[in-house]
Design an enzyme around this catalytic site. Structure first.
Site, PDB file in Angstrom:
ATOM      1  N   ASP A   1      40.128  48.833  41.845  1.00 34.42           N
ATOM      2  CA  ASP A   1      39.018  49.689  41.397  1.00 34.42           C
ATOM      3  C   ASP A   1      37.755  49.574  42.244  1.00 34.42           C
ATOM      4  O   ASP A   1      36.854  50.388  42.104  1.00 34.42           O
ATOM      5  CB  ASP A   1      38.659  49.354  39.940  1.00 34.42           C
ATOM      6  CG  ASP A   1      38.009  47.987  39.803  1.00 34.42           C
ATOM      7  OD1 ASP A   1      36.911  47.881  39.240  1.00 34.42           O
ATOM      8  OD2 ASP A   1      38.599  46.994  40.279  1.00 34.42           O
ATOM      9  N   SER A   2      37.653  48.562  43.104  1.00 27.23           N
ATOM     10  CA  SER A   2      36.385  48.306  43.798  1.00 27.23           C
ATOM     11  C   SER A   2      36.567  48.195  45.309  1.00 27.23           C
ATOM     12  O   SER A   2      37.689  48.245  45.808  1.00 27.23           O
ATOM     13  CB  SER A   2      35.750  47.022  43.261  1.00 27.23           C
ATOM     14  OG  SER A   2      35.445  47.163  41.884  1.00 27.23           O
TER      15      SER A   2
ATOM     16  N   THR B   1      43.163  39.107  43.899  1.00 28.71           N
ATOM     17  CA  THR B   1      41.905  39.095  43.154  1.00 28.71           C
ATOM     18  C   THR B   1      40.754  38.468  43.928  1.00 28.71           C
ATOM     19  O   THR B   1      40.983  37.687  44.854  1.00 28.71           O
ATOM     20  CB  THR B   1      42.116  38.331  41.815  1.00 28.71           C
ATOM     21  OG1 THR B   1      40.874  38.227  41.107  1.00 28.71           O
ATOM     22  CG2 THR B   1      42.663  36.925  42.041  1.00 28.71           C
TER      23      THR B   1
ATOM     24  N   ASP C   1      44.827  43.970  41.388  1.00 25.77           N
ATOM     25  CA  ASP C   1      43.494  43.408  41.187  1.00 25.77           C
ATOM     26  C   ASP C   1      43.396  43.011  39.705  1.00 25.77           C
ATOM     27  O   ASP C   1      44.144  43.521  38.864  1.00 25.77           O
ATOM     28  CB  ASP C   1      42.458  44.479  41.551  1.00 25.77           C
ATOM     29  CG  ASP C   1      41.060  44.095  41.113  1.00 25.77           C
ATOM     30  OD1 ASP C   1      40.604  42.993  41.477  1.00 25.77           O
ATOM     31  OD2 ASP C   1      40.426  44.891  40.383  1.00 25.77           O
ATOM     32  N   MET C   2      42.443  42.144  39.386  1.00 26.97           N
ATOM     33  CA  MET C   2      42.311  41.704  37.991  1.00 26.97           C
ATOM     34  C   MET C   2      41.172  42.420  37.253  1.00 26.97           C
ATOM     35  O   MET C   2      41.405  43.259  36.394  1.00 26.97           O
ATOM     36  CB  MET C   2      42.138  40.182  37.940  1.00 26.97           C
ATOM     37  CG  MET C   2      43.407  39.437  38.340  1.00 26.97           C
ATOM     38  SD  MET C   2      43.249  37.646  38.309  1.00 26.97           S
ATOM     39  CE  MET C   2      42.991  37.339  36.561  1.00 26.97           C
TER      40      MET C   2
END
Length: 249
Positions: free
Chosen positions: A200-201, A50, A16-17
């Site tokens: 993270d999400s 992403t 992920d970015m």
């Protein structure tokens, strides 16, 4: 979780970015950059996975000299190593209009990604002339967010996630980063069990659960940490580099 050392061979690292690869200034740290280069030198595929579109992720992919696939817009688009489009999954324009009206009704900020550009708190005069891939709500008020979430769930047409605690990200039903990575793996002759996915999400949840090794950032949302196999340092502490050195190198 060190048992993974023995039975998982990571051949692809999916990153992920925002909140993961990038620090809070939106930059790739030197440590992350070096770890990614070391992984690539070892023959490991490094894939950005992403919520961003190609427009806003390509620059980072190029600066990291990534010559592999890209999974963008939460899996709505997959690009090959030549940046040619492999697959695109659209959200019907009438549904985008319905969400836009919902945001107006509740007076929330919003953004939307069409195949041509990103829109922020404005929409084209005739949104039905464009092809849409994602709609997002930015909602500070918890109660309003809950109301809108229930409306979206009731429609039954969407894949719902977030990239921060204050937003809702809406893709077409069944479209997520895990699905995108499965397509990439099929094309590369790999299995999802050979993937280390880092995020993270909630828009990272599907790939973290599906990958052979799911890694949550130290700054990840609680549900993401609970679902991961391992938790690394935060995006301000080179968490991506630490995960790569521990599990890949």
């Amino acid at each position: 979780m060190d048992k993974f050392k023995n039975d998982i061979e990571v051949k692809l690292v999916a990153l992920d970015m925002d909140g993961t690869l990038l620090n809070n200034k939106g930059q790739v740290s030197d440590a992350n950059r070096q770890a990614i280069k070391a992984a690539k030198d070892k023959g490991i595929y490094v894939v950005l996975s992403t919520g961003r579109s190609l427009l806003t992720s390509r620059e980072h992919a190029d600066s990291l000299e990534l010559d592999s696939y890209l999974v963008t817009v939460n899996g709505s688009e997959i690009w090959d190593d030549q940046r040619e489009l492999v697959e695109r999954n659209l959200v019907k324009s009438e549904l985008v209009e319905w969400m836009w009206r919902l945001s107006q009704q509740h007076n929330t900020k919003f953004w939307a990604i069409s195949t041509e550009r990103n829109w922020h708190n404005e929409m084209p005069e005739d949104l039905h002339t464009l092809e849409w891939m994602k709609f997002g709500f930015n909602i500070d008020d918890d109660e309003t967010r809950e109301i809108i979430m229930k409306e979206l769930q009731a429609k039954g047409e969407f894949e719902l996630s977030n990239s921060t605690l204050k937003n809702i990200e809406v893709n077409s039903a069944g479209i997520n980063k895990a699905k995108g990575l499965e397509i990439v793996c099929n094309r590369l002759g790999l299995d999802m069990k050979n993937v280390m996915a880092v995020g993270d999400s909630l828009n990272d949840l599907a790939m973290i659960k599906t990958a052979g090794l799911g890694v949550a950032m130290g700054n990840a949302q609680d549900l993401v940490k609970e679902s991961a196999d391992w938790v690394t340092a935060t995006n301000e502490e080179d968490g991506v580099a630490k995960a790569i050195y521990k599990w890949v190198l």
